[in-house]
Scaffold this motif. Structure first.
Motif, PDB file in Angstrom:
ATOM      1  N   PRO A   1       0.852  -1.200   0.000  1.00 38.19           N
ATOM      2  CA  PRO A   1       0.000   0.000   0.000  1.00 38.19           C
ATOM      3  C   PRO A   1       0.881   1.239   0.000  1.00 38.19           C
ATOM      4  CG  PRO A   1      -0.578  -1.489   1.813  1.00 38.19           C
ATOM      5  CD  PRO A   1       0.735  -1.943   1.270  1.00 38.19           C
TER       6      PRO A   1
ATOM      7  N   GLY B   1       0.773   5.695   0.186  1.00 39.14           N
ATOM      8  CA  GLY B   1       0.111   6.993   0.244  1.00 39.14           C
ATOM      9  C   GLY B   1       0.865   7.956  -0.655  1.00 39.14           C
ATOM     10  N   ALA B   2       1.409   9.016  -0.053  1.00 31.74           N
ATOM     11  CA  ALA B   2       2.111  10.025  -0.848  1.00 31.74           C
ATOM     12  C   ALA B   2       3.599   9.701  -1.014  1.00 31.74           C
ATOM     13  CB  ALA B   2       1.954  11.386  -0.184  1.00 31.74           C
ATOM     14  N   GLY B   3       4.067   8.658  -0.351  1.00 32.65           N
ATOM     15  CA  GLY B   3       5.484   8.295  -0.476  1.00 32.65           C
ATOM     16  C   GLY B   3       6.421   9.251   0.245  1.00 32.65           C
ATOM     17  N   THR B   4       5.936   9.919   1.297  1.00 31.77           N
ATOM     18  CA  THR B   4       6.819  10.817   2.075  1.00 31.77           C
ATOM     19  C   THR B   4       7.435  10.097   3.277  1.00 31.77           C
ATOM     20  OG1 THR B   4       5.116  11.626   3.595  1.00 31.77           O
ATOM     21  CG2 THR B   4       5.339  12.802   1.495  1.00 31.77           C
ATOM     22  N   GLY B   5       7.196   8.803   3.383  1.00 29.75           N
ATOM     23  CA  GLY B   5       7.653   8.038   4.543  1.00 29.75           C
ATOM     24  C   GLY B   5       9.175   8.079   4.700  1.00 29.75           C
TER      25      GLY B   5
ATOM     26  N   CYS C   1       5.461  17.558   9.875  1.00 32.55           N
ATOM     27  CA  CYS C   1       6.163  18.593   9.083  1.00 32.55           C
ATOM     28  C   CYS C   1       5.958  18.375   7.587  1.00 32.55           C
ATOM     29  CB  CYS C   1       7.653  18.588   9.401  1.00 32.55           C
ATOM     30  SG  CYS C   1       7.998  19.309  11.005  1.00 32.55           S
ATOM     31  N   SER C   2       5.519  17.174   7.217  1.00 29.28           N
ATOM     32  CA  SER C   2       5.275  16.860   5.807  1.00 29.28           C
ATOM     33  C   SER C   2       3.838  17.154   5.395  1.00 29.28           C
ATOM     34  CB  SER C   2       5.557  15.369   5.587  1.00 29.28           C
ATOM     35  OG  SER C   2       4.818  14.613   6.551  1.00 29.28           O
TER      36      SER C   2
ATOM     37  N   PHE D   1      -0.270  12.074   2.871  1.00 32.26           N
ATOM     38  CA  PHE D   1      -1.710  11.790   2.852  1.00 32.26           C
ATOM     39  C   PHE D   1      -2.187  11.452   4.262  1.00 32.26           C
ATOM     40  CE2 PHE D   1      -1.801   9.937  -1.776  1.00 32.26           C
ATOM     41  CZ  PHE D   1      -1.596  11.216  -2.286  1.00 32.26           C
TER      42      PHE D   1
ATOM     43  N   ASN E   1      -0.663   9.052   7.256  1.00 34.26           N
ATOM     44  CA  ASN E   1      -0.531   9.504   8.660  1.00 34.26           C
ATOM     45  C   ASN E   1      -1.162   8.480   9.606  1.00 34.26           C
ATOM     46  OD1 ASN E   1      -1.082  13.127   8.237  1.00 34.26           O
ATOM     47  ND2 ASN E   1       0.546  11.806   7.518  1.00 34.26           N
TER      48      ASN E   1
ATOM     49  N   THR F   1       0.947   5.246   9.744  1.00 26.32           N
ATOM     50  CA  THR F   1       2.212   5.355  10.490  1.00 26.32           C
ATOM     51  C   THR F   1       1.999   5.950  11.883  1.00 26.32           C
ATOM     52  OG1 THR F   1       2.596   7.536   9.506  1.00 26.32           O
ATOM     53  CG2 THR F   1       3.638   5.671   8.413  1.00 26.32           C
TER      54      THR F   1
ATOM     55  N   GLY G   1       3.294  11.597  14.089  1.00 23.00           N
ATOM     56  CA  GLY G   1       3.342  12.586  15.176  1.00 23.00           C
ATOM     57  C   GLY G   1       3.498  13.951  14.547  1.00 23.00           C
TER      58      GLY G   1
ATOM     59  N   GLU H   1       1.321   0.317   9.496  1.00 23.11           N
ATOM     60  CA  GLU H   1       2.211   0.512   8.341  1.00 23.11           C
ATOM     61  C   GLU H   1       1.834  -0.340   7.126  1.00 23.11           C
ATOM     62  OE1 GLU H   1       6.396   0.902   9.186  1.00 23.11           O
ATOM     63  OE2 GLU H   1       6.038   1.167  11.311  1.00 23.11           O
TER      64      GLU H   1
ATOM     65  N   ILE I   1      -6.286   1.008   4.416  1.00 25.37           N
ATOM     66  CA  ILE I   1      -7.259   1.948   4.966  1.00 25.37           C
ATOM     67  C   ILE I   1      -7.937   2.653   3.796  1.00 25.37           C
ATOM     68  CG2 ILE I   1      -7.477   4.095   6.297  1.00 25.37           C
ATOM     69  CD1 ILE I   1      -4.763   2.954   7.695  1.00 25.37           C
TER      70      ILE I   1
END
Ligand code: FAD
Length: 471
Positions: A75, A77-81, A140-141, A146, A150, A153, A156, A206, A212
């Motif tokens: 899965p 999301g936005a790939g900011t992980g 901060c992202s 997405f 959030n 993960t 926070g 995760e 989701i």
């Protein structure tokens, strides 16, 4: 687990589930889905195919197919992980929720937003504000991550010291389980002890226990006034010491208490191309306070300012309007980008310790950096003990970097553990910290985690080898 390859026949079947326009097989485009924000090459791997379902039913059909054909599904999301959680390390299918990006309902009577996982966090915050409400999650992202990511993960962020992490605002979830069934857990009830708390089993899982597809998010009344304080200190220990004092002596829980060390201050100056006040300070503390009346706000920030000045603060700069606040926050918010300019390859860690342990762990990190001759920048969320120790490769040769990084991480994790801390406060385990988690988490808990994974995902198709390795 031996997985099968994605064949042309499977691609045709995926096209019939999500539509031809929502299946990606072009190699160049696949590369984009083969990484997240972890910059190192070892945490990149392209998928064989990307699918972009539009609803839970399509997600369910893709997952049922993956079970039948034994193909891993990651899965995304936005790939900011920052843990390589959305990286398909074993190939297979990447299932992105980017087409599921609608806000479905703002329930003003019950204070809920019901929405799909592909809405950016910034949009959630903005939409809530426009309706006169407040969504307290604030990684901060936020501009790019997405809300589904959030939740997956348990992100926070800056406001966790007062408002907690994402999980506090998630009351219900529609989830597609690893075997393809669709179910809704929780909902809009504020109390619910009808069975195990499966909502919060999913939060922070995760992408290993379900996809989701819908979120019931709690909103709060919008605080009307806020101020941001920037306080430089000569050294980190003095800076961190003010955190408990604000809460005990001051009786105030600020919205944010962030810290950055001198390497970060210098890096921010370079990135923002402007001098910051007290640029040679050993540490900055950034504090945000919110209130429902102007007089309460003024009283709170004066109390905090005085506590800082009486306990080693060199000066207190107050941002009481949007532009001065943004000026202060920019130095902190763009630190990941700033450090990337200082060193394009870096390794950002996410350790968390009880707040009082921050100075001791930072001293250990300084010693470890000296021992291995590597620069480590430190910043993070002082109010909740979350330290983003960031190892900078700079001009170090590749071979040396990998060797040194492994040794440094080993010692940083050992110090964290010794001070009662954990490996990750908010970014998660993903693929990056699987081995380390197995080393530092209680073996009994590792067994429980593996048993849950096996029970929900008997074919191990959903984000395998992330968070936990199960055979
Ligand atoms: C500059 C910067 C600042 C950051 N600041 C913070 C911060 O302050 N606090 C913080 O917590 N994090 C922070 N992060 C990390 C990151 O933004 C968060 O982890 C965020 O929650 C990831 O969201 P995403 O949509 O990008 O998820 P992705 O990176 O796409 O995925 C992350 C994980 O969630 C899973 N996942 C995603 N969507 C779903 C879904 N719908 N269903 C099931 N599983 C799913 C993936 O499989 C993966 O395991 C920061 C990152 C950057 C680059």
């Amino acid at each position: 687990m031996p997985y099968n390859k994605v064949t042309d026949k499977i691609i045709t079947e995926l096209e019939s589930i999500v539509g031809v326009e929502n299946v990606v097989t072009d190699q160049e485009k696949l590369e984009i889905y083969g990484g997240d924000e972890v910059p190192e090459a070892e945490w990149k791997h392209p998928p064989e195919v990307v699918v972009k379902p539009r609803n839970a039913r399509e997600v369910s059909e893709v997952i049922k197919l993956a079970n039948r054909e034994l193909i891993p599904v990651t899965p995304r999301g936005a790939g900011t992980g920052l843990a390589a959680g959305a990286v398909p390390m074993l190939g297979g299918i990447v299932l992105t929720v980017e087409n599921m990006n609608r806000i479905l309902e703002i329930d003003k009577q019950n204070l809920f937003m019901v929405l799909e996982p592909g809405v950016t966090t910034g949009e959630v915050q903005k939409h809530a504000r426009e309706e006169g409400f407040f969504y307290a999650g604030d990684p901060c992202s936020a501009e790019s991550s997405f809300i589904g990511g959030n939740v997956a993960t348990n992100a926070g962020g800056n406001k966790a010291v007062k408002y907690g992490t994402t999980s506090r605002y998630v009351y219900g979830l529609e989830v597609v389980l690893p075997t393809g069934e669709i179910t809704t857990l929780g909902g809009k009830c504020v109390k619910d002890v009808t069975g195990y708390d499966l909502v919060h089993l999913m939060v922070g899982s995760e992408g290993t226990l379900g996809v989701i597809t819908k979120i019931y998010l709690k909103l709060l009344p919008l605080p009307s006034y806020n101020a941001v304080l920037l306080v430089p200190f000569t050294d980190m220990r003095t800076a961190i010491n003010i955190v408990p004092l604000i809460m005990t002596n001051g009786g105030i829980i600020p919205t944010s208490i962030e810290f950055m060390d001198n390497t970060c201050i210098r890096s921010a100056e370079e990135y923002l191309n402007r001098k910051l006040p007290f640029g040679d300070a050993g540490a900055y503390i950034i504090i945000e306070v919110e209130a429902y009346t102007e007089s309460q706000l003024e009283s709170d920030y004066e109390t905090i300012g005085n506590i800082c000045l009486e306990n080693g603060g060199l000066e207190v700069f107050v941002g009481d309007n949007k532009s001065s606040q943004e000026k202060i926050w920019k130095a902190r918010r763009y630190l990941a980008e700033s450090l990337r300019v200082t060193s394009p390859v870096y390794c950002m860690e996410d350790i968390v310790v009880p707040v009082s342990g921050i100075p001791a762990v930072l001293e250990d990190i300084d010693n470890i950096a000296g021992k291995y001759n590597i620069k480590i920048a430190n910043f993070g969320h002082a109010g909740d003990g979350n330290i983003h120790a960031t190892l900078l490769k700079e001009s170090m040769p590749d071979d040396t970097w990998y060797e040194v990084k492994e040794k440094v991480l080993e010692e940083v994790y050992a110090s964290t553990h010794a001070h009662g801390g954990k490996l990750s406060g908010e970014h998660g385990i993903g693929a990056k910290r699987v081995k380390a988690m197995a080393k530092y988490l209680d073996p009994v808990q590792m067994q429980v985690i593996a048993a849950i994974k096996k029970a929900l995902d008997p074919n191990l198709v959903l984000n395998p080898d992330k968070l936990v390795n199960v055979d």
